[in-house]
Design a protein around this motif. Sequence first.
Motif, PDB file in Angstrom:
ATOM      1  N   GLU A   1      -4.535   1.367   4.312  1.00  0.00           N
ATOM      2  CA  GLU A   1      -4.553   2.283   5.455  1.00  0.00           C
ATOM      3  C   GLU A   1      -3.140   2.716   5.833  1.00  0.00           C
ATOM      4  OE1 GLU A   1      -6.619   0.365   8.637  1.00  0.00           O
ATOM      5  OE2 GLU A   1      -8.540   0.360   7.578  1.00  0.00           O
ATOM      6  N   LEU A   2      -2.213   1.761   5.850  1.00  0.00           N
ATOM      7  CA  LEU A   2      -0.824   2.095   6.191  1.00  0.00           C
ATOM      8  C   LEU A   2      -0.197   3.010   5.142  1.00  0.00           C
ATOM      9  CD1 LEU A   2       0.431  -1.366   7.491  1.00  0.00           C
ATOM     10  CD2 LEU A   2      -0.032   0.673   8.846  1.00  0.00           C
ATOM     11  N   GLU A   3      -0.506   2.766   3.872  1.00  0.00           N
ATOM     12  CA  GLU A   3       0.018   3.630   2.812  1.00  0.00           C
ATOM     13  C   GLU A   3      -0.543   5.038   2.942  1.00  0.00           C
ATOM     14  OE1 GLU A   3      -1.029   1.520  -0.749  1.00  0.00           O
ATOM     15  OE2 GLU A   3       0.845   0.374  -0.752  1.00  0.00           O
ATOM     16  N   ALA A   4      -1.813   5.163   3.310  1.00  0.00           N
ATOM     17  CA  ALA A   4      -2.420   6.490   3.493  1.00  0.00           C
ATOM     18  C   ALA A   4      -1.762   7.216   4.661  1.00  0.00           C
ATOM     19  CB  ALA A   4      -3.920   6.345   3.723  1.00  0.00           C
ATOM     20  N   LYS A   5      -1.510   6.492   5.752  1.00  0.00           N
ATOM     21  CA  LYS A   5      -0.838   7.110   6.897  1.00  0.00           C
ATOM     22  C   LYS A   5       0.578   7.541   6.528  1.00  0.00           C
ATOM     23  CE  LYS A   5      -3.349   4.600  10.497  1.00  0.00           C
ATOM     24  NZ  LYS A   5      -3.250   3.617  11.586  1.00  0.00           N
ATOM     25  N   LEU A   6       1.275   6.707   5.759  1.00  0.00           N
ATOM     26  CA  LEU A   6       2.635   7.043   5.335  1.00  0.00           C
ATOM     27  C   LEU A   6       2.632   8.272   4.443  1.00  0.00           C
ATOM     28  CD1 LEU A   6       5.636   6.296   5.269  1.00  0.00           C
ATOM     29  CD2 LEU A   6       5.146   4.825   3.317  1.00  0.00           C
ATOM     30  N   ALA A   7       1.688   8.349   3.517  1.00  0.00           N
ATOM     31  CA  ALA A   7       1.596   9.502   2.626  1.00  0.00           C
ATOM     32  C   ALA A   7       1.301  10.765   3.426  1.00  0.00           C
ATOM     33  CB  ALA A   7       0.524   9.271   1.567  1.00  0.00           C
ATOM     34  N   ALA A   8       0.410  10.662   4.413  1.00  0.00           N
ATOM     35  CA  ALA A   8       0.089  11.823   5.245  1.00  0.00           C
ATOM     36  C   ALA A   8       1.306  12.258   6.049  1.00  0.00           C
ATOM     37  CB  ALA A   8      -1.076  11.497   6.169  1.00  0.00           C
ATOM     38  N   ALA A   9       2.064  11.295   6.564  1.00  0.00           N
ATOM     39  CA  ALA A   9       3.262  11.629   7.331  1.00  0.00           C
ATOM     40  C   ALA A   9       4.317  12.287   6.438  1.00  0.00           C
ATOM     41  CB  ALA A   9       3.831  10.386   7.992  1.00  0.00           C
TER      42      ALA A   9
END
Length: 91
Positions: free
Chosen positions: A70-78
């Motif tokens: 989840e954190l990696e997905a948020k980082l990629a989106a950011a």
Amino acid sequence: MFGLRASELIIILVVVLIIFGPKNLPKLGKSLGSTVKNIREGMEGDDKGETKQAEDVVVEESKEDKEIAELEAKLAAAKQKKAEDSDADAE
């Protein structure tokens, strides 16, 4: 019981009572009982305990993996949003 007669058991109990005192006998009995219980569990259930602990670790790792994903997905989106914003500013 170990070849002891009643009179020998009484003598042993009296000596234990004199050494430890009446106030400490319940504590002594409790600790002796828990020690015997732990030894029996240790001798009987070595494999069962290790398997259960291993299953718990796997469950915890899968929860951590989900959080990391989840954190990696948020980082990629950011990062993608930042790249889009910088492209819009460059035009």
